[in-house]
Design a protein around this motif. Structure first.
Motif, PDB file in Angstrom:
ATOM      1  N   CYS A  85       0.654  -1.464   0.112  1.00 10.66           N
ATOM      2  CA  CYS A  85      -0.351  -0.141  -0.180  1.00 10.66           C
ATOM      3  C   CYS A  85       0.988   0.892   0.439  1.00 10.66           C
ATOM      4  N   THR A  87      -0.057   4.246   0.782  1.00  8.14           N
ATOM      5  CA  THR A  87      -0.081   4.961   1.591  1.00  8.14           C
ATOM      6  C   THR A  87       0.881   4.921   3.654  1.00  8.14           C
ATOM      7  N   CYS A 122      -6.352   1.394  -2.796  1.00 11.69           N
ATOM      8  CA  CYS A 122      -6.385   0.283  -2.103  1.00 11.69           C
ATOM      9  C   CYS A 122      -7.609   0.649  -1.372  1.00 11.69           C
ATOM     10  N   CYS A 124      -7.510  -0.594   1.950  1.00  6.98           N
ATOM     11  CA  CYS A 124      -7.127  -0.809   3.718  1.00  6.98           C
ATOM     12  C   CYS A 124      -8.435   0.899   4.834  1.00  6.98           C
ATOM     13  N   ARG A 126      -6.680   2.777   6.018  1.00  5.91           N
ATOM     14  CA  ARG A 126      -5.652   4.031   6.183  1.00  5.91           C
ATOM     15  C   ARG A 126      -6.053   4.577   4.875  1.00  5.91           C
ATOM     16  N   CYS A 127      -6.274   3.991   3.701  1.00  2.70           N
ATOM     17  CA  CYS A 127      -6.684   4.591   2.270  1.00  2.70           C
ATOM     18  C   CYS A 127      -7.806   5.193   2.837  1.00  2.70           C
TER      19      CYS A 127
HETATM   20 ZN    ZN Z   1      -4.138   1.650   2.038  1.00  2.00          ZN
END
Ligand code: ZN
Length: 306
Positions: A85, A87, A122, A124, A126-127
């Motif tokens: 990922c 980020t 992505c 996830c 966080r993204c």
């Molecule tokens: Zn991510």
């Protein structure tokens, strides 16, 4: 007479340069994720988030989509490598450090896979959080994320030449990978379009992609053809004649440079010898409008005789 200003390079997995080209790139960190030692005589290529090694070592770094992770084993996507990922602050710092150190000791930097794996990546936590906070739509947030990473790369590369590789999709690059070509041109000195294939029997398509990219990119455009990568034999890759032809056909689109990929210097030297020896193809390619490639073969001929 056309002005001869096309540049030529090689893209190698081993840190030994070859003669007869303007640029020698060493893949210090390919998508295998293995990191070599910079060669001060060669430009340095670093694959950023395509990283099989880190994806295996840190599975928590791998980017994700509703249709599974960005791994080569995920058959929904044709991923050529595993992708972490972008980020992830640790992954960014890890790559920026390698780029900064290489930039200090080598003539210039080339970066690859500095973008999202595909359109659905992505998601996830966080993204998703960063996307929400940005207030942008999905496509624009991803493009901004890619451009901001490129800006960070630019900052550590300082005034050395920066080559930015973009996958060969001039049409949907933004929605798939997050390429905002206009914004990226502010930070890139050159764009490189890898056109890797184990065969080039139909140059028309490669020529079309090269012409498409050249029509709108605001910085010089190089393309990269596959001569003989790792784990290949001469029987598993394109015959020299096909590469000579596709290079000549791409040259006439107005692009600014052509790079040849090989595992090591020896394969390029054999390719040079074979191209020089193929007088019939060199004669046939006259009149195609890609004379600079034919001039390259002439230069190689003189070099090999010397
Ligand atoms: Zn991510």
């Amino acid at each position: 007479m056309s002005v001869l200003n096309l540049k030529f390079g090689v893209f190698l997995y081993q840190p030994e340069p070859v003669e007869g080209v303007d640029y020698n790139f060493y893949r210090l960190k390919s998508e295998s994720g293995i990191v070599g030692k910079p060669n001060p005589k060669m430009y340095t290529n670093i694959a950023c988030f395509g990283d099989n090694y880190m994806a295996a070592k840190r599975p928590d770094w791998v980017s994700i989509s509703k249709d599974g992770p960005s791994l080569r084993t995920n058959k929904k996507y044709n991923l050529r490598w595993d992708v972490v990922c972008m980020t992830n602050p640790e992954a960014r710092e890890y790559n920026l450090k390698i780029i900064a150190e290489s930039s200090k000791v080598t003539p210039g930097i080339s970066i690859s896979s500095q973008h999202f794996a595909e359109r659905d990546f992505c998601v996830c936590p966080r993204c998703v959080e960063q996307w929400r906070q940005s207030g942008l739509n999905w496509v624009d947030w991803r493009a901004k994320t890619v451009t901001e990473f490129l800006k960070e790369v630019r900052d550590v590369v300082k005034n050395k030449p920066l080559f930015v590789n973009c996958l060969p999709d001039p049409l949907l690059g933004k929605s798939r990978f997050g390429y905002d070509f206009e914004a990226m041109a502010e930070y890139a000195d050159y764009f490189v379009i890898p056109m890797f294939s184990k065969a080039y029997p139909t140059p028309w398509y490669w020529e079309t992609i090269a012409r498409g990219y050249k029509s709108f990119l605001k910085k010089p455009v190089f393309v990269n053809f596959y001569v003989r990568g790792p784990n290949e034999t001469w029987d598993t890759v394109a015959p020299t004649k096909q590469i000579m032809t596709v290079a000549t056909r791409a040259a006439r689109t107005g692009i600014d440079g052509i790079i040849f990929l090989a595992e090591k210097a020896q394969w390029i030297q054999e390719f040079q010898k074979n191209a020089v020896a193929d007088k019939e193809t060199r004669e046939f390619l006259k009149g195609h409008g890609g004379d600079e490639v034919l001039e390259l073969f002439n230069r190689w001929e003189k070099m090999l005789k010397a």
